[in-house]
Write an enzyme that holds these catalytic residues in place. Sequence first.
Site, mmCIF file in Angstrom:
data_model
loop_
_atom_site.group_PDB
_atom_site.id
_atom_site.type_symbol
_atom_site.label_atom_id
_atom_site.label_comp_id
_atom_site.label_asym_id
_atom_site.label_seq_id
_atom_site.Cartn_x
_atom_site.Cartn_y
_atom_site.Cartn_z
ATOM 1 C CB THR A 36 78.080 103.619 8.448
ATOM 2 O OG1 THR A 36 77.063 103.057 7.645
ATOM 3 C CG2 THR A 36 77.984 105.129 8.371
ATOM 4 N NE ARG A 49 70.583 108.253 2.693
ATOM 5 C CZ ARG A 49 70.984 107.138 3.284
ATOM 6 N NH1 ARG A 49 72.269 106.901 3.469
ATOM 7 N NH2 ARG A 49 70.110 106.262 3.713
ATOM 8 N N GLY A 91 76.369 102.216 12.361
ATOM 9 C CA GLY A 91 75.521 101.238 13.061
ATOM 10 C C GLY A 91 74.113 101.091 12.532
ATOM 11 N N GLY A 92 73.844 101.552 11.294
ATOM 12 C CA GLY A 92 72.500 101.396 10.741
ATOM 13 C C GLY A 92 71.488 102.062 11.655
ATOM 14 C CG ASP A 104 69.526 102.886 4.186
ATOM 15 O OD1 ASP A 104 69.377 101.819 4.802
ATOM 16 O OD2 ASP A 104 70.485 103.651 4.402
#
Length: 587
Positions: free
Chosen positions: A399, A127, A491-492, A441
Amino acid sequence: MKKIVSLIIICICQLSLFAQPKKINQDLSGLKNLTGIQLVGAGKMIDPYHYTIEKTALFSKASVSCAHPLASMVGAAMMQQGGNAFDAVIATQLTLAVVYPGAGNIGGGGFLVGHTPAGKNITIDYRETAPKKGYRDMYLDSAGKVIPNLSVLGHLASGVPGTIAGLFATLPYAKLPMKTLIQPAIDIAEFGFVISEREAAGLNATRESFIKNSTMSTAFVKEGKWKAGDTLVQKELAETLKRIRDFGQKGFYEGKTADLIVAEMQRGKGIVSKEDLKNYKAKARAALAFNYKDYSIIGMPPPSSGGIIVLQMMKMIEQKPLSAYGFQSTKAVQLMVEVERRAYADRAAHLGDPDFWKVPIKTLADNTYLKNRMADYDSTKATPSTAIKAGTIHESDETTHISVMDAAGNMVSVTTTLNGGYGSRTVVGGAGFLMNNEMDDFSVKPGVPNMYGAIGGEANAIQPNKRMLSSMTPTLVLKQGKPYIVCGTPGGTTIPTSVFQTLVNFLEFNMSAEDAVNKPKFHHQWLPDEVAVETGFPTKIISELQAMGYKITQRTAIGKTEAIRILPNGKLETAADKRGDDSVAGF
Ligand code: DON
């Protein structure tokens, strides 16, 4: 002759590559270099100018499902050359960074969940992190209000990219050298590939944003409009990939590529520094594994919320006779909506980067705690979420997910992203790749929704070097200890609910991979207090839910799931989502 090998390789599989030749509008002198080299034992060539999409197939040994046919084929080719599922996932990700610029990336980050034949679970957290100069209120004006779009578009929206560190952290589990795994991506970037209608539309729709948010010219912007059949050539990206091939991880985080990233940041008032790049580290974490009936489900722990939310949702339904309620029965859907609501309420309050915030994982996963969470569940009406400001759900999500299985029994599930489609829209000048807009985010201000409508607080506040909370949910399932399913989706915030529903489709409703992936999905994330249903969701259930007090909203698509399941006869039932250009390959 120049060695262009891997492109050339193989293709395997049930891919009808040459079925629909498309018009090529650009100089293809490079194509000459792509002919005449075939690996021993190779089947058909992978031809980046002619390919078609294969949505579902049964393979005997190994398979890949991902967002682009060329990337699936390259992954499968690596396994046919002696690589394993980890080789495939590295090569597929690198190829996606070229052929799927909206989400495939080297300027973003992701998570890998793997399982080896020796029974070892592996997770790799790559990440992005907040730059060292990042701080809690960096997206607020002097009055404390969120400055629109600052965390979404342009240089300040980017976290420190993690993908290349993640691929090098995956390499010890692979068998082939990085030089082999990266070459197809280099070749396709250098000599181009033919784009689909969907990609042309994406690039056209983003054109002005690329121009506004990049300081130099980019391969993504051309005179006139892109159309299906055009060839996208990315010379600068090819050079960046060659530096990674030749100098390893340092070819990205140090040297010329790092210089180009920092120069781009400086031209656009971004804050990612050389120190940030040099210090970036992918992290191995302990997988989040739990039992559901006869199955073990293996997922990603924080800083992804995905694994723990799926655990909570599966445990909250475990005692209910969901399969007896029936697929797409109002009873089943209502129960799942209420379970989703409760899990997402926990996400907002409790989840963040575990290196910065004490995430109460044990409690969140505790059976008694989860039973209590459902104590106020009423099967006849909606439980209202606390009414605070509703967020809007962003429509153009990008994504990307990769599912792989190999003949040796390795299973790998990777979800990777730039966050929004084409990330921050900032292309690193001279390096040819897009930077992420992952800073969005974080919770940029407590209670203020991000682009996916998610709210958060202190647990997910910005701090230097901290990882922003994610919803990405790469998932594996074992059945009686044996490899069974690999799945995941973009898809968040809808990612964990899509994975939850895909798992329920498989494990409770015994669906095929194709159906488990493609059946219309629904989503509740606590706030906003509404159920989003996908196009094609039965109107009867919508009316019945409305009568019980649910607010319903419509979405064109929820997720783009890639799944592989092992059938009792050992075949790999492999499915790519119908919602995109997603495609399978294998042998
Ligand atoms: O990590 C996350 O949760 C988000 N950045 C994922 C974004 C995403 O899935 C967008 N696309 N479909």
